[in-house]
Design a protein around this motif. Structure first.
Motif, PDB file in Angstrom:
ATOM      1  N   MET A 266       0.771  -1.171   0.157  1.00 22.02           N
ATOM      2  CA  MET A 266      -0.016   0.126  -0.086  1.00 22.02           C
ATOM      3  C   MET A 266       0.825   1.212   0.007  1.00 22.02           C
ATOM      4  O   MET A 266       0.478   2.129  -0.844  1.00 22.02           O
ATOM      5  CB  MET A 266      -0.942  -0.096   1.389  1.00 22.02           C
ATOM      6  CG  MET A 266      -1.990   1.200   1.236  1.00 22.02           C
ATOM      7  SD  MET A 266      -3.255   1.099   0.099  1.00 22.02           S
ATOM      8  CE  MET A 266      -4.283   2.218   0.838  1.00 22.02           C
ATOM      9  N   LEU A 267       1.881   1.305   0.694  1.00 26.48           N
ATOM     10  CA  LEU A 267       2.694   2.484   1.035  1.00 26.48           C
ATOM     11  C   LEU A 267       3.558   2.710  -0.464  1.00 26.48           C
ATOM     12  O   LEU A 267       3.548   3.809  -1.027  1.00 26.48           O
ATOM     13  CB  LEU A 267       3.652   2.340   1.942  1.00 26.48           C
ATOM     14  CG  LEU A 267       3.224   2.231   3.459  1.00 26.48           C
ATOM     15  CD1 LEU A 267       4.239   1.956   4.466  1.00 26.48           C
ATOM     16  CD2 LEU A 267       2.507   3.555   3.933  1.00 26.48           C
ATOM     17  N   ILE A 270       0.932   4.185  -2.955  1.00 30.20           N
ATOM     18  CA  ILE A 270       0.365   5.534  -2.652  1.00 30.20           C
ATOM     19  C   ILE A 270       1.736   6.390  -3.203  1.00 30.20           C
ATOM     20  O   ILE A 270       1.584   7.250  -3.880  1.00 30.20           O
ATOM     21  CB  ILE A 270       0.259   5.753  -1.157  1.00 30.20           C
ATOM     22  CG1 ILE A 270      -1.015   4.928  -0.881  1.00 30.20           C
ATOM     23  CG2 ILE A 270       0.134   7.244  -1.060  1.00 30.20           C
ATOM     24  CD1 ILE A 270      -1.191   5.060   0.671  1.00 30.20           C
ATOM     25  N   ALA A 285      -6.092   8.155   1.055  1.00 26.88           N
ATOM     26  CA  ALA A 285      -6.174   6.592   1.528  1.00 26.88           C
ATOM     27  C   ALA A 285      -6.977   6.597   2.582  1.00 26.88           C
ATOM     28  O   ALA A 285      -6.718   7.270   3.327  1.00 26.88           O
ATOM     29  CB  ALA A 285      -4.633   6.084   1.509  1.00 26.88           C
ATOM     30  N   SER A 290      -6.849   0.874   7.109  1.00 19.89           N
ATOM     31  CA  SER A 290      -5.359   0.216   7.374  1.00 19.89           C
ATOM     32  C   SER A 290      -5.466  -0.109   8.976  1.00 19.89           C
ATOM     33  O   SER A 290      -4.407  -0.163   9.413  1.00 19.89           O
ATOM     34  CB  SER A 290      -4.252   1.243   7.256  1.00 19.89           C
ATOM     35  OG  SER A 290      -4.137   1.444   5.654  1.00 19.89           O
ATOM     36  N   PHE A 294      -3.114   3.056  10.340  1.00 23.23           N
ATOM     37  CA  PHE A 294      -3.325   4.090   9.414  1.00 23.23           C
ATOM     38  C   PHE A 294      -2.226   5.470   9.561  1.00 23.23           C
ATOM     39  O   PHE A 294      -2.117   6.128   8.379  1.00 23.23           O
ATOM     40  CB  PHE A 294      -4.775   4.496   9.496  1.00 23.23           C
ATOM     41  CG  PHE A 294      -4.859   5.695  10.578  1.00 23.23           C
ATOM     42  CD1 PHE A 294      -4.707   6.814  10.626  1.00 23.23           C
ATOM     43  CD2 PHE A 294      -5.303   4.940  12.011  1.00 23.23           C
ATOM     44  CE1 PHE A 294      -4.958   7.912  11.750  1.00 23.23           C
ATOM     45  CE2 PHE A 294      -5.833   5.832  13.006  1.00 23.23           C
ATOM     46  CZ  PHE A 294      -5.496   7.190  12.952  1.00 23.23           C
ATOM     47  N   LEU A 297       0.407   5.959   6.603  1.00 25.84           N
ATOM     48  CA  LEU A 297       0.071   6.337   5.311  1.00 25.84           C
ATOM     49  C   LEU A 297       0.456   7.570   5.077  1.00 25.84           C
ATOM     50  O   LEU A 297       0.554   8.017   3.928  1.00 25.84           O
ATOM     51  CB  LEU A 297      -1.586   6.421   5.226  1.00 25.84           C
ATOM     52  CG  LEU A 297      -2.196   4.778   5.356  1.00 25.84           C
ATOM     53  CD1 LEU A 297      -3.760   5.015   5.173  1.00 25.84           C
ATOM     54  CD2 LEU A 297      -1.746   3.663   4.195  1.00 25.84           C
ATOM     55  N   TRP A 305      -7.426  12.384   4.252  1.00 27.02           N
ATOM     56  CA  TRP A 305      -7.880  11.364   5.046  1.00 27.02           C
ATOM     57  C   TRP A 305      -9.320  10.924   4.325  1.00 27.02           C
ATOM     58  O   TRP A 305      -9.698   9.700   4.680  1.00 27.02           O
ATOM     59  CB  TRP A 305      -8.104  11.327   6.324  1.00 27.02           C
ATOM     60  CG  TRP A 305      -6.549  11.343   7.103  1.00 27.02           C
ATOM     61  CD1 TRP A 305      -6.163  12.303   7.937  1.00 27.02           C
ATOM     62  CD2 TRP A 305      -5.736  10.477   7.314  1.00 27.02           C
ATOM     63  NE1 TRP A 305      -5.089  12.196   8.638  1.00 27.02           N
ATOM     64  CE2 TRP A 305      -4.591  10.956   8.282  1.00 27.02           C
ATOM     65  CE3 TRP A 305      -5.607   9.204   6.598  1.00 27.02           C
ATOM     66  CZ2 TRP A 305      -3.701  10.258   8.324  1.00 27.02           C
ATOM     67  CZ3 TRP A 305      -4.346   8.586   6.958  1.00 27.02           C
ATOM     68  CH2 TRP A 305      -3.460   8.653   7.859  1.00 27.02           C
TER      69      TRP A 305
END
Length: 375
Positions: A266-267, A270, A285, A290, A294, A297, A305
């Motif tokens: 995910m990181l 992004i 995100a 997450s 979270f 992120l 957010w």
């Protein structure tokens, strides 16, 4: 890894995805965010309005959609919509996010009967009427996310919506093959979704879109999806926000045993989105998907957010509670950022006359402060 202001190419993005260590990628993404957004992280205080759970698509990862007769199958009446919006107004919300199934009247007589009783032939027309009702009676700014839309639907929604959304999810038609997540989802044809996003651009509608990761796509397909969005934004300048959303497995879906994308995956995705879109794009995100991770992120270059509701759960991911706004603020500010509430339309679009109808602009001005964020 040095960052530059020129947009990365597809070849550069593929190289970064495969070869650049994650810490270097995160550092480059956060540097770009700082150039364009400073230290401000935003969110929208919203109410989630699930106008109907009936849907003609059968995506393998979805728990929101229902068939008539199933528990939770429902069309909200105007009185239900208004009552929920009033609760949200009293709770300080400023956005009404309308989420709903895609064109259920195409396959369900029950949907056609409900719409006929309300005086409509299409779910999209009923949606527009409910958006107008909420704007007029409560002052909440609607943001409609109904799936594929034609030009006439977008034109009417613009009269009452501050912004409109449609997740591209992925640009690859491969995901529509048998056994893959979009095999039974006629509205997930990428060309149809891209056409909706383009029509919104032609109409100067502030638009939210993004990709869904972890549903069986490759990293190359993710990157191609991000570039498809960038191409449309370069042409029309209307993409206000790009969401990177991660698949979460749930017990009652065909993909219940499908592996979820890792936090590192995910990181990386992004960060690539930030590098592809540059310093000015709003990259979001969802924090609830997450869980307790979270705050991480923020390391990847997001500056938003998304919508957080003090009134309703996330009906798309009901198992994943939104963090309390107090916790969101504490976690954000402990990392050196300032959390600000925004409207359903970002400040840079609020300033541009062509993006809002007169009634929406009048209400947005009442709800905003200098600089365009929420009061």
């Amino acid at each position: 890894m040095r960052t530059t202001l020129h947009p990365v190419t597809r070849e550069e993005a593929l190289h970064q995805a495969a070869q650049v260590p994650l810490p270097a990628l995160l550092a480059a993404a956060t540097e770009l965010r700082a150039q364009g957004k400073g230290t401000v992280i935003t969110y929208s205080k919203k109410v989630f309005v699930p106008l109907t759970t009936l849907c003609r698509d059968y995506c393998s990862y979805c728990t929101f959609r229902k068939d008539p007769g199933q528990p939770g199958a429902h069309f909200m009446t105007p009185s239900e919509v208004l009552a929920l919006a009033e609760r949200a107004r009293h709770a300080g919300c400023k956005e009404a996010l309308f989420s709903l199934g895609d064109q259920p009247e195409k396959i369900f007589p029950e949907a056609r009967e409900f719409l006929r009783a309300q005086g409509f032939a299409r779910t999209l027309d009923y949606l527009a009427a409910m958006c107008e009702l909420v704007l007029e009676k409560t002052g909440l700014l609607p943001h409609a996310n109904p799936g594929v839309m034609d030009r006439s639907a977008l034109e009417r929604l613009k009269e009452s919506n501050a912004s409109v959304g449609l997740m591209l999810e992925n640009v690859s038609p491969r995901l529509m093959r048998d056994g893959l997540p979009h095999a039974k989802a006629p509205d997930k044809v990428p060309a149809l979704r891209l056409r909706t996003i383009e029509e919104a651009g032609k109409l100067s509608i502030a638009f939210t879109t993004g990709i869904l990761i972890g549903i069986g796509e490759t990293m190359e397909e993710r990157i191609d999806s991000l570039f498809a969005i960038r191409t449309l934004h370069e042409k029309y300048g209307h993409i206000q926000e790009v969401i990177i959303q991660n698949f979460r497995a749930k017990p009652d879906i065909p993909m219940a045993a499908h592996p979820e994308p890792s936090l590192e995956d995910m990181l990386r995705t992004i960060a690539l989105a930030r590098l592809i879109f540059g310093p000015q794009m709003n990259i979001q995100a969802p924090p609830n998907l997450s869980y307790d991770d979270f705050p991480r992120l923020l390391d990847a270059g997001i500056n938003d957010w998304g919508g957080i509701s003090p009134v309703t759960r996330d009906f798309i991911n009901p198992e994943a509670a939104w963090p309390q706004i107090t916790r969101l603020k504490a976690e954000t500010e402990s990392r050196g950022f300032t959390l600000r509430q925004r409207l359903a339309i970002y400040p840079e679009f609020l300033e541009r006359a062509e993006f809002l109808s007169p009634p929406v602009r009048a209400q947005a001005n009442l709800l905003s402060i200098n600089g365009g964020n929420a009061l």
